[in-house]
Design a protein around this motif. Structure first.
Motif, PDB file in Angstrom:
ATOM      1  N   VAL A 100       0.837  -1.201   0.000  1.00 18.99           N
ATOM      2  CA  VAL A 100       0.000   0.000   0.000  1.00 18.99           C
ATOM      3  C   VAL A 100       0.871   1.251   0.000  1.00 18.99           C
ATOM      4  CG1 VAL A 100      -1.617   1.377   1.378  1.00 18.99           C
ATOM      5  CG2 VAL A 100      -2.011  -1.074   1.070  1.00 18.99           C
ATOM      6  N   GLN A 101       1.935   1.273   0.801  1.00 23.66           N
ATOM      7  CA  GLN A 101       2.837   2.428   0.839  1.00 23.66           C
ATOM      8  C   GLN A 101       3.537   2.619  -0.501  1.00 23.66           C
ATOM      9  OE1 GLN A 101       5.048   1.180   4.358  1.00 23.66           O
ATOM     10  NE2 GLN A 101       4.310   2.961   5.472  1.00 23.66           N
ATOM     11  N   LYS A 102       3.929   1.532  -1.136  1.00 28.49           N
ATOM     12  CA  LYS A 102       4.562   1.636  -2.458  1.00 28.49           C
ATOM     13  C   LYS A 102       3.572   2.171  -3.489  1.00 28.49           C
ATOM     14  CE  LYS A 102       7.989  -2.017  -1.724  1.00 28.49           C
ATOM     15  NZ  LYS A 102       8.448  -3.381  -2.097  1.00 28.49           N
ATOM     16  N   ALA A 103       2.310   1.745  -3.385  1.00 27.39           N
ATOM     17  CA  ALA A 103       1.284   2.222  -4.315  1.00 27.39           C
ATOM     18  C   ALA A 103       1.012   3.701  -4.097  1.00 27.39           C
ATOM     19  CB  ALA A 103       0.005   1.412  -4.129  1.00 27.39           C
ATOM     20  N   SER A 109       3.000   1.231 -13.469  1.00 28.78           N
ATOM     21  CA  SER A 109       3.393   0.865 -12.104  1.00 28.78           C
ATOM     22  C   SER A 109       4.013  -0.528 -12.065  1.00 28.78           C
ATOM     23  CB  SER A 109       2.175   0.921 -11.178  1.00 28.78           C
ATOM     24  OG  SER A 109       2.517   0.495  -9.875  1.00 28.78           O
ATOM     25  N   TRP A 110       3.474  -1.435 -12.846  1.00 27.66           N
ATOM     26  CA  TRP A 110       4.032  -2.796 -12.914  1.00 27.66           C
ATOM     27  C   TRP A 110       5.480  -2.746 -13.389  1.00 27.66           C
ATOM     28  CZ3 TRP A 110       1.749  -7.213 -16.483  1.00 27.66           C
ATOM     29  CH2 TRP A 110       2.328  -8.434 -16.112  1.00 27.66           C
ATOM     30  N   LYS A 125       7.703  -3.733 -10.412  1.00 29.94           N
ATOM     31  CA  LYS A 125       7.918  -5.170 -10.651  1.00 29.94           C
ATOM     32  C   LYS A 125       7.001  -6.026  -9.782  1.00 29.94           C
ATOM     33  CE  LYS A 125      11.385  -3.642 -13.073  1.00 29.94           C
ATOM     34  NZ  LYS A 125      11.194  -3.411 -14.510  1.00 29.94           N
ATOM     35  N   SER A 126       5.778  -5.550  -9.580  1.00 29.67           N
ATOM     36  CA  SER A 126       4.839  -6.280  -8.736  1.00 29.67           C
ATOM     37  C   SER A 126       3.419  -6.065  -9.254  1.00 29.67           C
ATOM     38  CB  SER A 126       4.938  -5.809  -7.287  1.00 29.67           C
ATOM     39  OG  SER A 126       3.851  -6.276  -6.520  1.00 29.67           O
ATOM     40  N   LEU A 127       2.712  -7.185  -9.521  1.00 25.61           N
ATOM     41  CA  LEU A 127       1.324  -7.080  -9.962  1.00 25.61           C
ATOM     42  C   LEU A 127       0.441  -6.520  -8.852  1.00 25.61           C
ATOM     43  CD1 LEU A 127       0.820 -10.391 -11.989  1.00 25.61           C
ATOM     44  CD2 LEU A 127       0.570  -8.064 -12.856  1.00 25.61           C
ATOM     45  N   LYS A 128       0.726  -6.907  -7.623  1.00 25.61           N
ATOM     46  CA  LYS A 128      -0.076  -6.434  -6.496  1.00 25.61           C
ATOM     47  C   LYS A 128       0.060  -4.928  -6.327  1.00 25.61           C
ATOM     48  CE  LYS A 128      -1.014  -7.210  -1.582  1.00 25.61           C
ATOM     49  NZ  LYS A 128      -0.676  -8.009  -0.377  1.00 25.61           N
ATOM     50  N   VAL A 129       1.281  -4.432  -6.389  1.00 26.47           N
ATOM     51  CA  VAL A 129       1.499  -2.985  -6.258  1.00 26.47           C
ATOM     52  C   VAL A 129       0.877  -2.256  -7.442  1.00 26.47           C
ATOM     53  CG1 VAL A 129       3.244  -1.156  -6.155  1.00 26.47           C
ATOM     54  CG2 VAL A 129       3.577  -3.264  -4.860  1.00 26.47           C
TER      55      VAL A 129
END
Length: 322
Positions: A125-128, A281-282, A286-290
């Motif tokens: 969440v913080q990265k997003a 963002s991906w 490098k993260s699908l969740k982020v």
């Protein structure tokens, strides 16, 4: 060159512990740290005192006035050639002061700002949220960017001013609602040179939940109108983008209810926009969740800022309320 690092603090002892720990890793050692507790009920005195053997650190406690005036309190007691302001929710890379010192020797600046980034230890969440505040597809792209629009205005989570600026311009005259932008505008108008130091990066945690992020961005939208009331020329077209997006989103909902063919067209463009955010963002994180969470955080950023902007634009500009 001697730096005074000034950190206002309000009920966040865990954050100051992490920030001070990061400062013990600095490769450039000519600095002091001033922690000013702004009337906190949950104070961090014991935590700050525990770093006395590792840092030249000073702890102060004062009545609550808000972050702007709390920074002024630190300015009045600082010994440095430059005063550096951090928010308590930042982590500082070990080479930060080295980068700032080298840059200031090569490029004279009376005040500076630096970018922020997400640390590998941050939650998804913080990265997003960090993505939403720094992405080229949201208004966050103008913060800490080499290609900023108009004058560069340092933000107070990562900002430095020279002692000369403090002595001639003074400190903050607003304690909140855009106080850092107002301050940097006065520094500009006093003839001082302000610039971005690209490698003076901090890891800014910002908020830990989307609900907190919404409240913060709604506040930012209101703050932009507060800046406009002091400096009308500082309201640019780019600042209207979140409000336009918010109105467009409401229009899309209405169209889906009342006239679905137009609603379908609006849905298509919204989907395209958020697909761009998702894939960008991906590629960055490098993260699908982020990437998925970045779509949510970007939507929150735009609508929260837009609603705060619209609210105070109507109240303070259209209706002329104080």
């Amino acid at each position: 060159m001697f730096f005074s690092i000034i950190i206002p603090l309000y009920n966040r002892p865990q954050e100051i512990d992490e920030l001070l720990h990061s400062l013990t890793k600095q490769t450039y050692l000519q600095f002091e740290v001033l922690v000013i507790e702004d009337g906190s009920k949950n104070d961090a005195k014991a935590i700050v005192e525990s770093y006395r053997n590792q840092l030249d650190v000073h702890y102060f406690f004062k009545e609550n006035e808000g972050q702007g005036f709390t920074r002024n309190y630190g300015f009045e007691r600082a010994k440095g050639d430059y005063f550096i302001i951090f928010d308590s929710d930042c982590l500082i890379p070990s080479n930060y002061l080295e980068e700032v010192k080298n840059y200031l020797y090569d490029h004279h600046l009376d005040a500076y700002g630096g970018p922020d980034a997400a640390h590998e230890s941050f939650t998804p969440v913080q990265k997003a949220i960090s993505y939403a505040m720094t992405s080229p597809f949201t208004t966050g792209g103008i913060r800490g960017n080499k290609k900023h629009i108009g004058q560069f205005h340092p933000r107070s989570f990562n900002m430095g001013v020279s002692r000369t600026v403090w002595e001639k311009v003074g400190g903050f005259i607003l304690t909140r609602l855009g106080e850092d932008i107002e301050y940097s505008i006065r520094i500009h108008e006093s003839g001082f040179k302000i610039g971005l130091i690209p490698n003076a990066i901090v890891y800014h945690k910002r908020r830990t939940s989307f609900s907190q992020f919404y409240k913060q961005l709604h506040f930012f939208g209101r703050a932009r109108i507060n800046i406009y009331k002091h400096f009308p020329a500082e309201l640019k077209l780019v600042h209207f983008f979140p409000a336009v997006f918010t109105i467009g989103f409401i229009f899309t909902i209405v169209c889906n209810i009342l006239y679905w063919p137009l609603g379908f067209v609006c849905n298509f463009f919204l989907l395209l926009y958020f697909m761009l955010i998702f894939f960008h963002s991906w590629s960055v994180n490098k993260s699908l969740k982020v990437a998925f969470l970045s779509s949510i955080s970007s939507f929150i950023q735009l609508t929260a800022y837009g609603l705060g902007f619209i609210q105070d634009f109507i109240k303070r500009v259209v209706l002329k309320q104080q």
